[in-house]
Scaffold this motif. Structure first.
Motif, PDB file in Angstrom:
ATOM      1  N   GLU A 179       0.908  -1.134  -0.034  1.00  0.00           N
ATOM      2  CA  GLU A 179       0.058  -0.007  -0.080  1.00  0.00           C
ATOM      3  C   GLU A 179       0.755   1.200  -0.044  1.00  0.00           C
ATOM      4  OE1 GLU A 179      -2.741   2.431   3.197  1.00  0.00           O
ATOM      5  OE2 GLU A 179      -2.903   0.179   3.237  1.00  0.00           O
ATOM      6  N   ILE A 180       1.908   1.203   0.682  1.00  0.00           N
ATOM      7  CA  ILE A 180       2.916   2.478   0.914  1.00  0.00           C
ATOM      8  C   ILE A 180       3.313   2.607  -0.600  1.00  0.00           C
ATOM      9  CG2 ILE A 180       5.199   3.303   1.834  1.00  0.00           C
ATOM     10  CD1 ILE A 180       4.370   1.490   4.476  1.00  0.00           C
ATOM     11  N   CYS A 181       3.734   1.596  -1.253  1.00  0.00           N
ATOM     12  CA  CYS A 181       4.446   1.749  -2.522  1.00  0.00           C
ATOM     13  C   CYS A 181       3.400   2.009  -3.667  1.00  0.00           C
ATOM     14  CB  CYS A 181       4.839   0.433  -2.866  1.00  0.00           C
ATOM     15  SG  CYS A 181       6.692   0.291  -1.911  1.00  0.00           S
ATOM     16  N   ALA A 182       2.071   1.793  -3.227  1.00  0.00           N
ATOM     17  CA  ALA A 182       1.032   1.871  -4.452  1.00  0.00           C
ATOM     18  C   ALA A 182       0.936   3.491  -5.204  1.00  0.00           C
ATOM     19  CB  ALA A 182      -0.290   1.766  -3.938  1.00  0.00           C
ATOM     20  N   PRO A 183       1.358   4.289  -4.594  1.00  0.00           N
ATOM     21  CA  PRO A 183       1.361   5.718  -5.338  1.00  0.00           C
ATOM     22  C   PRO A 183       2.497   5.835  -6.252  1.00  0.00           C
ATOM     23  CG  PRO A 183       0.804   6.143  -3.075  1.00  0.00           C
ATOM     24  CD  PRO A 183       1.349   4.658  -3.154  1.00  0.00           C
ATOM     25  N   LEU A 184       3.365   5.019  -6.197  1.00  0.00           N
ATOM     26  CA  LEU A 184       4.775   5.551  -6.854  1.00  0.00           C
ATOM     27  C   LEU A 184       4.595   5.102  -8.304  1.00  0.00           C
ATOM     28  CD1 LEU A 184       7.295   3.984  -4.319  1.00  0.00           C
ATOM     29  CD2 LEU A 184       6.497   6.463  -4.336  1.00  0.00           C
ATOM     30  N   GLN A 185       5.668   5.482  -9.312  1.00  0.00           N
ATOM     31  CA  GLN A 185       5.621   5.240 -10.442  1.00  0.00           C
ATOM     32  C   GLN A 185       7.027   4.279 -10.617  1.00  0.00           C
ATOM     33  OE1 GLN A 185       3.533   5.644 -12.964  1.00  0.00           O
ATOM     34  NE2 GLN A 185       2.076   6.838 -11.249  1.00  0.00           N
ATOM     35  N   SER A 241      17.636   3.687   0.638  1.00  0.00           N
ATOM     36  CA  SER A 241      17.320   2.341  -0.087  1.00  0.00           C
ATOM     37  C   SER A 241      16.355   2.478  -1.154  1.00  0.00           C
ATOM     38  CB  SER A 241      17.168   1.203   0.753  1.00  0.00           C
ATOM     39  OG  SER A 241      18.279   0.917   1.590  1.00  0.00           O
ATOM     40  N   PRO A 242      16.565   2.228  -2.356  1.00  0.00           N
ATOM     41  CA  PRO A 242      15.213   2.301  -3.279  1.00  0.00           C
ATOM     42  C   PRO A 242      14.079   1.609  -3.051  1.00  0.00           C
ATOM     43  CG  PRO A 242      17.383   1.864  -4.295  1.00  0.00           C
ATOM     44  CD  PRO A 242      17.547   1.520  -2.891  1.00  0.00           C
ATOM     45  N   PRO A 243      12.836   1.909  -3.069  1.00  0.00           N
ATOM     46  CA  PRO A 243      11.790   0.984  -2.637  1.00  0.00           C
ATOM     47  C   PRO A 243      11.845  -0.274  -3.115  1.00  0.00           C
ATOM     48  CG  PRO A 243      11.003   3.296  -3.248  1.00  0.00           C
ATOM     49  CD  PRO A 243      12.408   3.014  -3.669  1.00  0.00           C
ATOM     50  N   LYS A 244      12.307  -0.463  -4.391  1.00  0.00           N
ATOM     51  CA  LYS A 244      12.249  -2.024  -4.910  1.00  0.00           C
ATOM     52  C   LYS A 244      13.083  -2.978  -4.082  1.00  0.00           C
ATOM     53  CE  LYS A 244      14.763  -2.958  -8.505  1.00  0.00           C
ATOM     54  NZ  LYS A 244      15.344  -3.124  -9.910  1.00  0.00           N
ATOM     55  N   TRP A 245      14.115  -2.133  -3.526  1.00  0.00           N
ATOM     56  CA  TRP A 245      15.047  -3.061  -2.596  1.00  0.00           C
ATOM     57  C   TRP A 245      14.311  -3.326  -1.254  1.00  0.00           C
ATOM     58  CZ3 TRP A 245      17.150  -3.187   2.112  1.00  0.00           C
ATOM     59  CH2 TRP A 245      18.356  -3.914   2.561  1.00  0.00           C
ATOM     60  N   HIS A 246      13.574  -2.478  -0.566  1.00  0.00           N
ATOM     61  CA  HIS A 246      12.733  -2.578   0.521  1.00  0.00           C
ATOM     62  C   HIS A 246      11.883  -3.609   0.071  1.00  0.00           C
ATOM     63  CE1 HIS A 246      14.048   0.596   2.986  1.00  0.00           C
ATOM     64  NE2 HIS A 246      13.993   1.575   2.085  1.00  0.00           N
ATOM     65  N   LEU A 247      11.266  -3.895  -0.873  1.00  0.00           N
ATOM     66  CA  LEU A 247      10.285  -4.928  -1.248  1.00  0.00           C
ATOM     67  C   LEU A 247      10.922  -6.304  -1.264  1.00  0.00           C
ATOM     68  CD1 LEU A 247       8.368  -2.984  -4.096  1.00  0.00           C
ATOM     69  CD2 LEU A 247       7.509  -3.730  -1.820  1.00  0.00           C
ATOM     70  N   ALA A 248      12.067  -6.165  -1.789  1.00  0.00           N
ATOM     71  CA  ALA A 248      12.801  -7.626  -2.007  1.00  0.00           C
ATOM     72  C   ALA A 248      13.440  -7.968  -0.649  1.00  0.00           C
ATOM     73  CB  ALA A 248      13.888  -7.456  -3.112  1.00  0.00           C
ATOM     74  N   HIS A 249      14.033  -6.885   0.150  1.00  0.00           N
ATOM     75  CA  HIS A 249      14.656  -7.539   1.360  1.00  0.00           C
ATOM     76  C   HIS A 249      13.928  -7.986   2.464  1.00  0.00           C
ATOM     77  CE1 HIS A 249      17.215  -7.279   4.927  1.00  0.00           C
ATOM     78  NE2 HIS A 249      16.432  -6.765   5.436  1.00  0.00           N
ATOM     79  N   THR A 250      12.845  -7.322   2.633  1.00  0.00           N
ATOM     80  CA  THR A 250      11.833  -7.980   3.571  1.00  0.00           C
ATOM     81  C   THR A 250      11.250  -9.381   3.319  1.00  0.00           C
ATOM     82  OG1 THR A 250      10.249  -6.605   2.407  1.00  0.00           O
ATOM     83  CG2 THR A 250      11.100  -5.751   4.321  1.00  0.00           C
ATOM     84  N   SER A 303       3.605  15.375  -5.459  1.00  0.00           N
ATOM     85  CA  SER A 303       2.893  14.976  -4.486  1.00  0.00           C
ATOM     86  C   SER A 303       2.904  13.409  -4.197  1.00  0.00           C
ATOM     87  CB  SER A 303       1.524  15.432  -4.531  1.00  0.00           C
ATOM     88  OG  SER A 303       0.681  15.006  -3.370  1.00  0.00           O
ATOM     89  N   TYR A 304       2.959  12.917  -3.281  1.00  0.00           N
ATOM     90  CA  TYR A 304       2.931  11.593  -2.876  1.00  0.00           C
ATOM     91  C   TYR A 304       1.640  11.304  -2.355  1.00  0.00           C
ATOM     92  CZ  TYR A 304       3.137   7.044  -0.234  1.00  0.00           C
ATOM     93  OH  TYR A 304       2.736   5.847   0.447  1.00  0.00           O
TER      94      TYR A 304
END
Length: 424
Positions: free
Chosen positions: A28-34, A47-56, A168-169
């Motif tokens: 949900e936090i990542c949903a507004p991103l392009q 850290s890039p959002p993609k990295w957070h998604l993968a690391h967790t 705007s996010y």
């Protein structure tokens, strides 16, 4: 790390529900991103959002599925190298400063990785009674992802905030409730007080164990310092007067040409700043944020006060805010900003993390656990300062009176502010 000691189907089902809720919130936090937003790394600590998604996701695959699910097949062998963060026990890893170089795997591949691990985690947790050791690691993983959710919000703001378009996010509707800005101090008597976590519910190892600490009588402010109060410090030449600064802090401010909090600038005589809703004029009633330890310490000295120690903060928080007020501003509310003080709250919880004057060090009964999870906190107990209380990017069910956050004193991309204290 210590966790609730339960077992059986009921515990497994409860953890599965917690797991799903936390995993859904990250997305949900990542949903507004392009797509382009997912790879940017504007600074080493971001850290890039993609990295957070993968690391967790790697955390659950590596410490739960690989170890405890019979017949589990690793999604991609390369991901262990790419998405291990700092676990030396787990072998070589990609450099933190170069996470933004990872244009591959694509975002859609990382999302497929999440789906794959989530499906296997659901299978693993459905109908199986977990051993205590596995339940402990799973609960650590859930809290670990909550920590990364907060980091995600920090990092998303940094990524968007350095864009000259100030995108705007998330839009925000201003609430016109009455703002309460009394300037009172809460008094605590001299004495010996308990510090640290005591109980069986989840907590991190750096909160262990309960011990006694003596404090002299002191006063601590009943709210956070506001942006308007911090403006006064700037306008009074606070950044130019060495008398208020630690030498290391003053050298940092001069070398970096720092004249205001991160994201702030003055335009036509008006202070503006980037928020997750875009560029706005600074609201003087909101808590100040994006200041580092040096700035917080200098402001406190300018006011003729000081920062509280982490022990003074915890003692006062237990005494004056024994339960978390309903008006506290957490990620649960999805405000994505600090809010002016409202209602009967001393603002010990939520809005912004509060700098203390305490160095991050082990408590008397601290014990490092064996294996990779022993690297979670202890190895960072050097050259960092303790922060308390949580922020608007913290989930309410993640915070406690005893929770110890920690950062290096020069950093300020995270959501950090202060309150004042003085010895009586």
């Amino acid at each position: 790390m210590k966790l609730t000691t339960h077992s059986g189907d009921a515990k497994s089902k409860d953890l599965l529900n917690q797991y799903r809720d936390v995993r859904n919130l990250t997305e949900e936090i990542c949903a507004p991103l392009q797509p382009e937003d997912f790879v940017v790394q504007p600074a080493t600590e971001v850290s890039p959002p993609k990295w957070h998604l993968a690391h967790t996701t790697w955390f659950f695959e590596n410490f739960i599925l690989k170890e405890h699910m019979p017949g589990y097949k690793i999604f991609d062998d390369d991901y262990h190298f790419l998405f291990n963060s700092y676990y030396e026990t787990e072998g070589d890893r990609w450099q933190r400063s170069e996470r933004g170089f990872l244009t591959r795997p694509w975002v859609k591949e990382v999302m497929a990785y999440r789906d794959y691990v989530d499906e296997h985690m659901s299978q693993f947790l459905t109908g199986n009674a977990l051993s205590k050791s596995v339940a402990d690691v799973l609960e650590i993983g859930i809290n670990h992802e909550q920590q990364h959710q907060e980091l995600l919000v920090y990092d998303v703001k940094h990524i968007l905030g350095i864009n000259p378009l100030f995108p705007s996010y998330k839009s925000f509707s201003v609430n016109e409730e009455e703002v309460i800005l009394d300037n009172k101090f809460l008094e605590v008597e001299e004495g010996v007080y308990p510090i640290g976590y005591q109980g069986d519910d989840f907590h991190f190892d750096n909160e262990e164990g309960e011990h006694k600490t003596f404090v002299h009588a002191y006063r601590i402010q009943d709210r956070l310092i506001t942006a308007g109060e911090y403006m006064e410090f700037i306008e009074a030449g606070g950044y130019e007067d060495f008398n208020y600064w630690l030498m290391e802090g003053f050298e940092w401010a001069k070398a970096e040409k720092i004249k205001a909090p991160f994201y702030w600038f003055k335009e036509d005589g008006v202070w503006k700043h980037y928020t997750l809703s875009g560029l706005e004029e600074v609201n003087p009633n909101e808590p100040i944020t994006h200041i580092n330890y040096y700035e917080a310490d200098a402001f406190a000295k300018w006011k003729g006060k000081r920062l509280p120690t982490e022990f003074e903060w915890e003692i006062a928080c237990r005494k004056f805010e024994p339960t978390i007020p309903e008006v506290s501003n957490f990620l649960d509310q999805r405000n994505f900003r600090p809010m002016p003080r409202r209602g009967k709250s001393n603002q010990f919880f939520g809005d912004v993390w509060e700098w203390t004057s305490s160095a991050y060090a082990p408590y008397p009964y601290y014990k490092k656990v064996d294996g990779a999870l022993g690297e979670y906190n202890g190895k960072f107990m050097i050259n960092q300062m303790v922060l308390r209380g949580g922020s608007f990017a913290t989930m309410k069910n993640h915070i406690r009176h005893t929770y110890r956050n920690f950062f290096h004193p020069n950093l300020r991309w995270h959501f950090t502010g202060l309150r004042l204290a003085e010895t009586i």
